[in-house]
Scaffold this motif. Structure first.
Motif, short mmCIF file in Angstrom:
data_model
loop_
_atom_site.label_atom_id
_atom_site.label_comp_id
_atom_site.label_asym_id
_atom_site.label_seq_id
_atom_site.Cartn_x
_atom_site.Cartn_y
_atom_site.Cartn_z
N ASN A 100 0.82 -1.21 0.00
CA ASN A 100 0.00 0.00 0.00
C ASN A 100 0.85 1.26 0.00
O ASN A 100 0.56 2.22 -0.70
CB ASN A 100 -0.99 0.00 1.16
CG ASN A 100 -0.35 -0.05 2.52
OD1 ASN A 100 0.52 -0.90 2.77
ND2 ASN A 100 -0.75 0.82 3.42
N CYS A 121 -10.35 -4.42 7.57
CA CYS A 121 -8.90 -4.53 7.39
C CYS A 121 -8.16 -4.46 8.73
O CYS A 121 -7.01 -4.06 8.79
CB CYS A 121 -8.40 -3.43 6.47
SG CYS A 121 -8.68 -1.74 7.06
N HIS A 176 -1.85 -6.33 8.24
CA HIS A 176 -1.57 -6.32 6.81
C HIS A 176 -1.86 -7.65 6.13
O HIS A 176 -2.91 -8.23 6.32
CB HIS A 176 -0.13 -5.86 6.56
CG HIS A 176 0.13 -4.45 6.98
ND1 HIS A 176 -0.82 -3.45 6.95
CD2 HIS A 176 1.24 -3.86 7.48
CE1 HIS A 176 -0.31 -2.32 7.37
NE2 HIS A 176 0.94 -2.53 7.71
N GLU A 177 -0.89 -8.12 5.34
CA GLU A 177 -1.14 -9.28 4.48
C GLU A 177 -1.34 -10.57 5.26
O GLU A 177 -1.79 -11.58 4.70
CB GLU A 177 0.01 -9.46 3.48
CG GLU A 177 1.34 -9.92 4.06
CD GLU A 177 2.14 -8.79 4.68
OE1 GLU A 177 3.21 -9.09 5.23
OE2 GLU A 177 1.70 -7.62 4.62
N ARG A 181 -3.61 -11.34 7.16
CA ARG A 181 -5.02 -11.76 7.16
C ARG A 181 -5.33 -12.62 5.94
O ARG A 181 -6.34 -13.32 5.91
CB ARG A 181 -5.95 -10.56 7.26
CG ARG A 181 -6.01 -9.65 6.09
CD ARG A 181 -6.92 -8.44 6.37
NE ARG A 181 -8.27 -8.87 6.67
CZ ARG A 181 -8.87 -8.72 7.85
NH1 ARG A 181 -8.22 -8.16 8.85
NH2 ARG A 181 -10.11 -9.12 8.03
N ASP A 227 -11.04 -10.77 15.31
CA ASP A 227 -10.77 -9.75 14.29
C ASP A 227 -11.04 -8.41 14.97
O ASP A 227 -12.20 -8.04 15.20
CB ASP A 227 -11.68 -9.96 13.08
CG ASP A 227 -11.39 -8.99 11.95
OD1 ASP A 227 -11.02 -7.83 12.23
OD2 ASP A 227 -11.54 -9.38 10.78
N GLN A 245 -4.33 -7.94 -3.39
CA GLN A 245 -5.32 -7.94 -2.31
C GLN A 245 -4.98 -6.88 -1.27
O GLN A 245 -5.86 -6.18 -0.76
CB GLN A 245 -5.38 -9.31 -1.66
CG GLN A 245 -6.08 -10.39 -2.45
CD GLN A 245 -6.03 -11.73 -1.73
OE1 GLN A 245 -4.96 -12.27 -1.45
NE2 GLN A 245 -7.19 -12.26 -1.41
N HIS A 246 -3.70 -6.79 -0.96
CA HIS A 246 -3.22 -5.83 0.03
C HIS A 246 -3.54 -4.40 -0.42
O HIS A 246 -4.08 -3.60 0.34
CB HIS A 246 -1.71 -6.03 0.20
CG HIS A 246 -1.08 -5.22 1.27
ND1 HIS A 246 -0.53 -5.76 2.40
CD2 HIS A 246 -0.90 -3.88 1.40
CE1 HIS A 246 -0.04 -4.81 3.17
NE2 HIS A 246 -0.26 -3.66 2.58
N LEU A 270 -7.27 -3.53 -0.41
CA LEU A 270 -7.86 -3.38 0.92
C LEU A 270 -7.44 -2.09 1.60
O LEU A 270 -8.26 -1.40 2.21
CB LEU A 270 -7.46 -4.58 1.79
CG LEU A 270 -8.13 -4.69 3.16
CD1 LEU A 270 -9.66 -4.79 3.02
CD2 LEU A 270 -7.60 -5.91 3.90
N TYR A 271 -6.16 -1.73 1.48
CA TYR A 271 -5.62 -0.63 2.28
C TYR A 271 -5.52 0.70 1.54
O TYR A 271 -5.29 1.73 2.18
CB TYR A 271 -4.25 -1.01 2.84
CG TYR A 271 -4.33 -2.12 3.87
CD1 TYR A 271 -4.78 -1.88 5.16
CD2 TYR A 271 -3.99 -3.42 3.54
CE1 TYR A 271 -4.88 -2.89 6.09
CE2 TYR A 271 -4.07 -4.45 4.47
CZ TYR A 271 -4.52 -4.18 5.74
OH TYR A 271 -4.62 -5.19 6.66
N ASN A 293 -7.73 3.16 -0.31
CA ASN A 293 -9.17 3.34 -0.49
C ASN A 293 -9.52 4.82 -0.38
O ASN A 293 -8.63 5.68 -0.41
CB ASN A 293 -9.93 2.50 0.54
CG ASN A 293 -9.45 2.76 1.96
OD1 ASN A 293 -9.31 3.92 2.37
ND2 ASN A 293 -9.18 1.71 2.71
#
Length: 270
Positions: free
Chosen positions: A12, A80, A147-148, A150, A163, A229-230, A233-234, A236
């Motif tokens: 990110n 996230c 971070h990744e 997850r 979570d 994916q990372h 998600l982060y 945005n």
């Protein structure tokens, strides 16, 4: 004069700051880039080591005398949040050893708020990459990851005990304030820096292929699909502009932490 910038090598950050670091935005100064994990930048910023720096929101009470929070470039979001991982499901953390990635990280602050009535026995601060293997090998009873992780914790045979993002969102209705971008007072004009970083974010979205080589080269052996994916998600809406919800999230975290005696009190952003 070149500006010093410290961010993590996570996808990110490399995605967001690629254009700024590589001089692709007209009118920006030369940038000297340092990669460091957030637990390092949290303490380095307290020493005033960088002009622009990515830190944990949890570290802001120790930094706002010398730095100003910028409304762009950071990491907030929904879905996230940090995860608490264990080898077996449903572990009672009372009296247990928990590995965390830094004592001033937002992840650890959220964990302390969440675990107030669970009383873990021992907290160990260890490098992030050692947490999941350490839990899997039984060196720690639980681990706090970000971070990744997850996307990859199942590969270590681990279970998500909690979570903390889901917990935070259900309790507050707000996004999770993870990483903040700060500008050093008296050195960086915050309005100019905000414009540089906002342009860098916009350029990254407009041409994602431009940063791909840079992102993958610093992605710490992540597979390309995990890298994407990372980023998805982060990076945005809150990365481009914190807005009222982002500032409200920061206020909620820091005011709760101060009320619980976990951090010094700070003036609200809203």
């Amino acid at each position: 004069m070149a500006l010093s910038l410290a961010v993590s090598p996570c996808p990110n950050d490399t995605f967001v700051f690629h254009a700024l670091v590589h001089g692709l935005i007209p009118g920006t100064p030369e940038v000297n880039l340092t990669f460091a994990d957030v637990d390092v930048t949290n303490t380095a910023a307290e020493r005033g080591e960088f002009d622009l720096v990515k830190v944990s929101y949890a570290a802001l009470p120790w930094l706002l005398d010398d730095y100003e929070l910028l409304p762009t470039g950071g990491a907030l979001g929904r879905g996230c949040g940090p995860l608490v991982l264990t080898r077996e499901p449903g572990v009672d953390l009372t009296g247990k050893t928990v590995a965390v990635p830094g004592d001033r990280t937002t992840a650890y602050l959220l964990f302390r708020l969440w675990s107030a009535d669970r009383a873990p026995g021992r907290i160990e601060v260890v490098p992030f990459h050692q947490i999941m293997p350490g839990v899997a090998e039984g060196r720690f009873d639980a681990g706090l990851v970000i971070h990744e992780a997850r996307f990859t914790y199942q590969r270590h045979g681990l279970h998500a005990l909690a979570d903390l993002g889901e917990w935070w969102e259900s309790d507050t209705g707000l996004p999770i304030p993870l990483g903040a971008i700060l500008a050093r007072k008296g050195v960086v004009d915050p309005a100019e820096a905000t414009e540089w970083i906002r342009n860098s974010v916009s350029m990254a979205w407009a041409n994602p292929d431009a940063s791909r080589e840079f992102v993958l080269a610093n992605a710490q052996e992540m597979e390309p699909e995990v890298v994407q994916q990372h980023i998805d998600l982060y990076v945005n809406e809150f990365t481009l502009e914190l807005g009222r919800d982002g500032l409200a999230a920061a206020d909620a975290l820091l005011q709760r932490a101060a009320a619980a005696g976990l951090t010094p009190a700070v003036k609200p952003f809203l």
